[in-house]
Design a protein around this motif. Structure first.
Motif, PDB file in Angstrom:
ATOM      1  N   SER A  53     -14.809 -45.602   6.200  1.00 24.70           N
ATOM      2  CA  SER A  53     -14.404 -46.853   6.848  1.00 24.70           C
ATOM      3  C   SER A  53     -15.624 -47.527   7.447  1.00 24.70           C
ATOM      4  N   GLY A  54     -15.435 -48.754   7.934  1.00 23.13           N
ATOM      5  CA  GLY A  54     -16.487 -49.441   8.644  1.00 23.13           C
ATOM      6  C   GLY A  54     -17.172 -50.551   7.875  1.00 23.13           C
ATOM      7  N   GLY A  55     -16.810 -50.723   6.619  1.00 21.32           N
ATOM      8  CA  GLY A  55     -17.410 -51.794   5.847  1.00 21.32           C
ATOM      9  C   GLY A  55     -16.933 -53.157   6.309  1.00 21.32           C
ATOM     10  N   GLY A  56     -17.543 -54.187   5.758  1.00 21.97           N
ATOM     11  CA  GLY A  56     -17.151 -55.540   6.116  1.00 21.97           C
ATOM     12  C   GLY A  56     -18.148 -56.559   5.618  1.00 21.97           C
ATOM     13  N   LEU A  57     -18.004 -57.763   6.113  1.00 24.94           N
ATOM     14  CA  LEU A  57     -18.896 -58.870   5.760  1.00 24.94           C
ATOM     15  C   LEU A  57     -19.880 -59.095   6.899  1.00 24.94           C
ATOM     16  N   VAL A  58     -21.158 -59.132   6.578  1.00 22.97           N
ATOM     17  CA  VAL A  58     -22.187 -59.309   7.581  1.00 22.97           C
ATOM     18  C   VAL A  58     -23.277 -60.220   7.025  1.00 22.97           C
ATOM     19  N   GLN A  59     -23.927 -60.957   7.891  1.00 24.52           N
ATOM     20  CA  GLN A  59     -25.030 -61.810   7.462  1.00 24.52           C
ATOM     21  C   GLN A  59     -26.300 -60.983   7.265  1.00 24.52           C
ATOM     22  N   ALA A  60     -27.165 -61.470   6.422  1.00 25.24           N
ATOM     23  CA  ALA A  60     -28.449 -60.814   6.205  1.00 25.24           C
ATOM     24  C   ALA A  60     -29.175 -60.636   7.536  1.00 25.24           C
ATOM     25  N   GLY A  61     -29.746 -59.467   7.711  1.00 23.35           N
ATOM     26  CA  GLY A  61     -30.409 -59.135   8.961  1.00 23.35           C
ATOM     27  C   GLY A  61     -29.525 -58.416   9.954  1.00 23.35           C
ATOM     28  N   GLY A  62     -28.231 -58.385   9.684  1.00 28.23           N
ATOM     29  CA  GLY A  62     -27.290 -57.744  10.584  1.00 28.23           C
ATOM     30  C   GLY A  62     -27.195 -56.247  10.360  1.00 28.23           C
ATOM     31  N   SER A  63     -26.274 -55.635  11.102  1.00 26.04           N
ATOM     32  CA  SER A  63     -26.097 -54.180  11.056  1.00 26.04           C
ATOM     33  C   SER A  63     -24.632 -53.823  10.882  1.00 26.04           C
ATOM     34  N   LEU A  64     -24.415 -52.663  10.316  1.00 26.07           N
ATOM     35  CA  LEU A  64     -23.086 -52.073  10.208  1.00 26.07           C
ATOM     36  C   LEU A  64     -23.216 -50.566  10.359  1.00 26.07           C
ATOM     37  N   ARG A  65     -22.158 -49.946  10.866  1.00 31.82           N
ATOM     38  CA  ARG A  65     -22.120 -48.494  10.894  1.00 31.82           C
ATOM     39  C   ARG A  65     -20.886 -48.030  10.139  1.00 31.82           C
ATOM     40  N   LEU A  66     -21.112 -47.296   9.077  1.00 24.72           N
ATOM     41  CA  LEU A  66     -20.028 -46.728   8.300  1.00 24.72           C
ATOM     42  C   LEU A  66     -19.666 -45.353   8.863  1.00 24.72           C
ATOM     43  N   SER A  67     -18.402 -45.017   8.747  1.00 20.12           N
ATOM     44  CA  SER A  67     -17.926 -43.711   9.172  1.00 20.12           C
ATOM     45  C   SER A  67     -17.250 -43.010   8.004  1.00 20.12           C
ATOM     46  N   CYS A  68     -17.334 -41.694   8.020  1.00 20.94           N
ATOM     47  CA  CYS A  68     -16.653 -40.872   7.026  1.00 20.94           C
ATOM     48  C   CYS A  68     -15.991 -39.722   7.770  1.00 20.94           C
ATOM     49  N   ALA A  69     -14.689 -39.820   7.935  1.00 19.41           N
ATOM     50  CA  ALA A  69     -13.943 -38.772   8.622  1.00 19.41           C
ATOM     51  C   ALA A  69     -13.622 -37.662   7.632  1.00 19.41           C
ATOM     52  N   ALA A  70     -13.960 -36.442   8.019  1.00 19.52           N
ATOM     53  CA  ALA A  70     -13.764 -35.294   7.135  1.00 19.52           C
ATOM     54  C   ALA A  70     -12.720 -34.351   7.707  1.00 19.52           C
ATOM     55  N   SER A  71     -11.916 -33.805   6.854  1.00 22.90           N
ATOM     56  CA  SER A  71     -10.903 -32.841   7.295  1.00 22.90           C
ATOM     57  C   SER A  71     -10.741 -31.782   6.214  1.00 22.90           C
ATOM     58  N   GLY A  72     -10.165 -30.668   6.606  1.00 22.15           N
ATOM     59  CA  GLY A  72      -9.944 -29.605   5.648  1.00 22.15           C
ATOM     60  C   GLY A  72     -10.622 -28.325   6.065  1.00 22.15           C
ATOM     61  N   ARG A  73     -11.283 -27.690   5.119  1.00 21.52           N
ATOM     62  CA  ARG A  73     -11.903 -26.403   5.379  1.00 21.52           C
ATOM     63  C   ARG A  73     -13.128 -26.535   6.273  1.00 21.52           C
ATOM     64  N   THR A  74     -13.706 -25.439   6.623  1.00 22.19           N
ATOM     65  CA  THR A  74     -14.851 -25.401   7.519  1.00 22.19           C
ATOM     66  C   THR A  74     -15.953 -26.321   7.022  1.00 22.19           C
TER      67      THR A  74
END
Length: 122
Positions: free
Chosen positions: A6-27
């Motif tokens: 998650s965390g994607g989107g539309l941003v102008q050049a020079g901007g920032s984004l932080r993507l996340s990846c939630a993990a679940s399941g085994r160790t």
């Protein structure tokens, strides 16, 4: 292991984004994790990777000054901080995991999130 990006989107050049990846399941500590991206008409491209247990990380050379991978063990979440974004960064970004593999080839990762779209406007 299940992955949810998650965390994607539309941003102008020079901007920032932080993507996340939630993990679940085994160790999670026995897995290696990575970010890939795929632009329209192009092959899936390695972005960054991290070993969950040690935190050892490695970026694609062309992105190392702008992108930073990290993980929060308490939240079972991996992140990709992207700064100084450029229109060429526009792609669907995927998180991936493998128990055995810790390389840059997408075909060797066993588990994939659904992808999150990042669009950088000029």
């Amino acid at each position: 292991v299940q992955l949810q990006a998650s965390g994607g989107g539309l941003v102008q050049a020079g901007g920032s984004l932080r993507l996340s990846c939630a993990a679940s399941g085994r160790t999670l500590s026995i897995y290696n994790f990575a970010w890939f991206r795929q632009a329209p008409g192009k092959e899936r491209e390695f972005v960054s990777r991290i070993r969950w247990n040690s935190g050892f990380k490695y970026n694609a050379e062309s992105l190392k000054d702008r992108f930073t991978i990290s993980r929060d063990s308490a939240k079972n979440t991996m992140y990709l901080q992207m700064n100084s974004l450029e229109p060429e960064d526009t792609a669907v970004y995927y998180c991936a995991a493998s128990r055995q593999y810790f390389g840059v080839a997408a075909r060797f990762y066993d588990y994939w999130g659904q992808g999150t779209q990042v669009t950088v406007s000029s």
